[in-house]
Design an enzyme around this catalytic site. Structure first.
Site, PDB file in Angstrom:
ATOM      1  CD  GLU A  56      21.732 -44.112   4.752  1.00 11.00           C
ATOM      2  OE1 GLU A  56      22.799 -43.842   5.343  1.00 11.00           O
ATOM      3  OE2 GLU A  56      20.629 -43.710   5.142  1.00 11.00           O
ATOM      4  CB  ALA A 101      27.568 -40.171   7.886  1.00 10.95           C
ATOM      5  N   GLY A 116      25.916 -44.500   5.592  1.00 14.68           N
ATOM      6  CA  GLY A 116      25.834 -43.594   4.448  1.00 14.68           C
ATOM      7  C   GLY A 116      26.478 -44.167   3.191  1.00 14.68           C
ATOM      8  CD  GLU A 119      22.965 -45.881   9.361  1.00  9.94           C
ATOM      9  OE1 GLU A 119      22.659 -47.104   9.459  1.00  9.94           O
ATOM     10  OE2 GLU A 119      23.163 -45.309   8.278  1.00  9.94           O
TER      11      GLU A 119
HETATM   12  N1  CAA Z   1      33.489 -42.017  10.293  1.00 18.25           N
HETATM   13  C1  CAA Z   1      34.686 -41.506  10.635  1.00 18.25           C
HETATM   14  N2  CAA Z   1      35.822 -42.223  10.609  1.00 18.25           N
HETATM   15  C2  CAA Z   1      35.735 -43.500  10.207  1.00 18.25           C
HETATM   16  C3  CAA Z   1      34.518 -44.092   9.829  1.00 18.25           C
HETATM   17  C4  CAA Z   1      33.358 -43.293   9.883  1.00 18.25           C
HETATM   18  N3  CAA Z   1      32.152 -43.754   9.504  1.00 18.25           N
HETATM   19  N4  CAA Z   1      34.752 -45.387   9.507  1.00 18.25           N
HETATM   20  C5  CAA Z   1      36.076 -45.578   9.665  1.00 18.25           C
HETATM   21  N5  CAA Z   1      36.671 -44.447  10.093  1.00 18.25           N
HETATM   22  C6  CAA Z   1      38.092 -44.229  10.384  1.00 18.25           C
HETATM   23  C7  CAA Z   1      38.464 -44.875  11.697  1.00 18.25           C
HETATM   24  O1  CAA Z   1      38.135 -44.038  12.786  1.00 18.25           O
HETATM   25  C8  CAA Z   1      39.961 -45.027  11.513  1.00 18.25           C
HETATM   26  O2  CAA Z   1      40.585 -43.787  11.733  1.00 18.25           O
HETATM   27  P1  CAA Z   1      41.905 -43.682  12.677  1.00 18.25           P
HETATM   28  O3  CAA Z   1      42.950 -44.454  11.937  1.00 18.25           O
HETATM   29  O4  CAA Z   1      42.157 -42.218  12.743  1.00 18.25           O
HETATM   30  O5  CAA Z   1      41.543 -44.317  13.965  1.00 18.25           O
HETATM   31  C9  CAA Z   1      40.086 -45.355  10.031  1.00 18.25           C
HETATM   32  O6  CAA Z   1      38.895 -44.892   9.420  1.00 18.25           O
HETATM   33  C10 CAA Z   1      40.213 -46.839   9.751  1.00 18.25           C
HETATM   34  O7  CAA Z   1      39.110 -47.484  10.378  1.00 18.25           O
HETATM   35  P2  CAA Z   1      39.270 -48.754  11.368  1.00 18.25           P
HETATM   36  O8  CAA Z   1      40.598 -48.698  12.083  1.00 18.25           O
HETATM   37  O9  CAA Z   1      38.048 -48.818  12.211  1.00 18.25           O
HETATM   38  O10 CAA Z   1      39.310 -49.932  10.282  1.00 18.25           O
HETATM   39  P3  CAA Z   1      38.862 -51.447  10.501  1.00 18.25           P
HETATM   40  O11 CAA Z   1      39.311 -52.173   9.283  1.00 18.25           O
HETATM   41  O12 CAA Z   1      39.330 -51.942  11.827  1.00 18.25           O
HETATM   42  O13 CAA Z   1      37.250 -51.424  10.570  1.00 18.25           O
HETATM   43  C11 CAA Z   1      35.058 -50.773   9.818  1.00 18.25           C
HETATM   44  C12 CAA Z   1      36.523 -51.085   9.431  1.00 18.25           C
HETATM   45  C13 CAA Z   1      34.370 -52.058  10.314  1.00 18.25           C
HETATM   46  C14 CAA Z   1      34.337 -50.262   8.578  1.00 18.25           C
HETATM   47  C15 CAA Z   1      35.036 -49.712  10.948  1.00 18.25           C
HETATM   48  O14 CAA Z   1      35.857 -48.627  10.563  1.00 18.25           O
HETATM   49  C16 CAA Z   1      33.688 -49.181  11.260  1.00 18.25           C
HETATM   50  O15 CAA Z   1      32.893 -49.842  11.914  1.00 18.25           O
HETATM   51  N6  CAA Z   1      33.368 -47.942  10.813  1.00 18.25           N
HETATM   52  C17 CAA Z   1      32.116 -47.278  11.114  1.00 18.25           C
HETATM   53  C18 CAA Z   1      30.953 -47.870  10.316  1.00 18.25           C
HETATM   54  C19 CAA Z   1      29.654 -47.186  10.680  1.00 18.25           C
HETATM   55  O16 CAA Z   1      29.177 -47.263  11.785  1.00 18.25           O
HETATM   56  N7  CAA Z   1      29.065 -46.468   9.717  1.00 18.25           N
HETATM   57  C20 CAA Z   1      27.824 -45.739   9.890  1.00 18.25           C
HETATM   58  C21 CAA Z   1      28.129 -44.291  10.159  1.00 18.25           C
HETATM   59  S1  CAA Z   1      26.674 -43.361  10.623  1.00 18.25           S
HETATM   60  C22 CAA Z   1      25.893 -43.016   9.165  1.00 18.25           C
HETATM   61  O17 CAA Z   1      26.340 -43.391   8.093  1.00 18.25           O
HETATM   62  C23 CAA Z   1      24.624 -42.210   9.283  1.00 18.25           C
HETATM   63  C24 CAA Z   1      23.828 -42.113   8.025  1.00 18.25           C
HETATM   64  O18 CAA Z   1      22.845 -42.803   7.839  1.00 18.25           O
HETATM   65  C25 CAA Z   1      24.184 -41.153   6.983  1.00 18.25           C
END
Ligand code: CAA
Length: 258
Positions: free
Chosen positions: A112, A66, A109, A132
């Site tokens: 999911e 998400a 998400g 999460e």
């Molecule tokens: N939401 C918003 N933006 C996101 C995102 C997310 N879930 N995942 C990645 N992005 C964005 C980053 O902020 C970044 O944007 P900027 O260039 O503007 O900074 C861009 O995508 C590229 O991401 P990274 O620079 O972080 O890329 P990476 O290769 O270094 O890392 C990754 C990849 C490990 C997937 C890392 O992006 C990450 O950890 N993302 C979040 C994963 C996460 O925690 N997901 C769960 C979300 S909560 C949820 O999903 C609730 C639910 O149950 C519905």
């Protein structure tokens, strides 16, 4: 077909492919993506010329979860008032079979959404996780429930409580994914699987999907009863007559979805 901003929708024969298309955000699922994916799937579901749907992302990310930036500052009353993420449940009402084609990150998400599909084909690069808890929340799109049903309590607890990601092979061993293929064969394999399903009788495929899904919603005896009634109902279709006649005649069936 409607014009969408965050997804691409393509049709090839009786198979439709929805591609998540927010590459700069690793396909993070903001509300616009949710609304568009659900609207597209519902539109395709209403189209009798579509026999199967593939949902896919990019090489690097199916979806990284998400959209954290969109929800970071929301209050309880906002997320509760909006019933945040409820919209994704509408995918469970889509009767056309849906195949998830997952490469790269399928986190939160993203994992999911893959589990909301009927079966998952994974590239060998796929990484599944429910991180999460590292953000101070818990899964909100059904992850705690569908992951536990898919991989069992021990591994679901491991993933949900520690945020540990699992690779494609572990996901296949655990029952989360149906097949693992080399990354460059992912989309063609998923579309072949979808084409295969789309070549069956659509009403019968819908009955089959409904029967398997009942296994996760009801008791064994109720599920078996539902299956038997649906099996009986299949005899009301032309496609049952055609399928069995074709077997007896030693030829391929020509289903008419009727
Ligand atoms: N939401 C918003 N933006 C996101 C995102 C997310 N879930 N995942 C990645 N992005 C964005 C980053 O902020 C970044 O944007 P900027 O260039 O503007 O900074 C861009 O995508 C590229 O991401 P990274 O620079 O972080 O890329 P990476 O290769 O270094 O890392 C990754 C990849 C490990 C997937 C890392 O992006 C990450 O950890 N993302 C979040 C994963 C996460 O925690 N997901 C769960 C979300 S909560 C949820 O999903 C609730 C639910 O149950 C519905």
């Amino acid at each position: 077909m409607t014009d969408y901003k965050t997804i691409l929708v393509e049709r090839d024969g009786r198979t439709a492919t929805i591609t998540l298309n927010r590459p700069k955000a690793l396909n993070a699922l903001n509300s616009e993506v949710m609304n568009e994916v659900v609207a597209a799937a519902e539109e395709l579901d209403r189209d009798a010329d579509v026999g199967a749907i593939v949902i896919t992302g990019s090489e690097k990310a199916f979806a990284a979860g998400a959209d954290i930036k969109e929800m970071a500052t929301k209050t309880f009353s906002q997320v509760y008032g909006d019933n945040l993420f409820w919209g994704w449940e509408r995918l469970t009402q889509v009767r056309t079979p849906i195949v998830a084609a997952v490469a790269g990150y399928a986190l939160g998400g993203g994992c999911e959404l893959a589990m909301l599909c009927d079966l998952i084909i994974a590239a060998d690069t796929a990484k599944f996780g429910q991180p999460e808890i590292t953000l101070g929340v818990i899964p909100g799109m059904g992850g705690s429930q569908r992951l536990a049903r898919a991989v069992g309590k021990a591994k679901a607890m491991d993933m949900v409580l520690t945020g540990r990601q699992i690779g494609a092979d572990e996901a296949e061993r655990s029952g989360l994914v149906a097949r693992v293929v080399p990354a460059d064969e992912l989309l063609t394999t998923a579309q072949e699987v979808a084409n295969k399903i789309a070549g069956m009788s659509l009403p019968i495929a819908m009955l089959a999907k409904d029967a398997v899904n009942a296994a996760f919603e009801t008791t064994l005896s109720e599920g078996v009863r539902l299956e038997r009634r649906s099996f009986h109902a299949a005899f009301a279709t032309d496609d049952q007559k055609e399928g069995m006649a074709a077997f007896v005649d030693k030829r391929s069936p020509k289903f008419t979805n009727s």
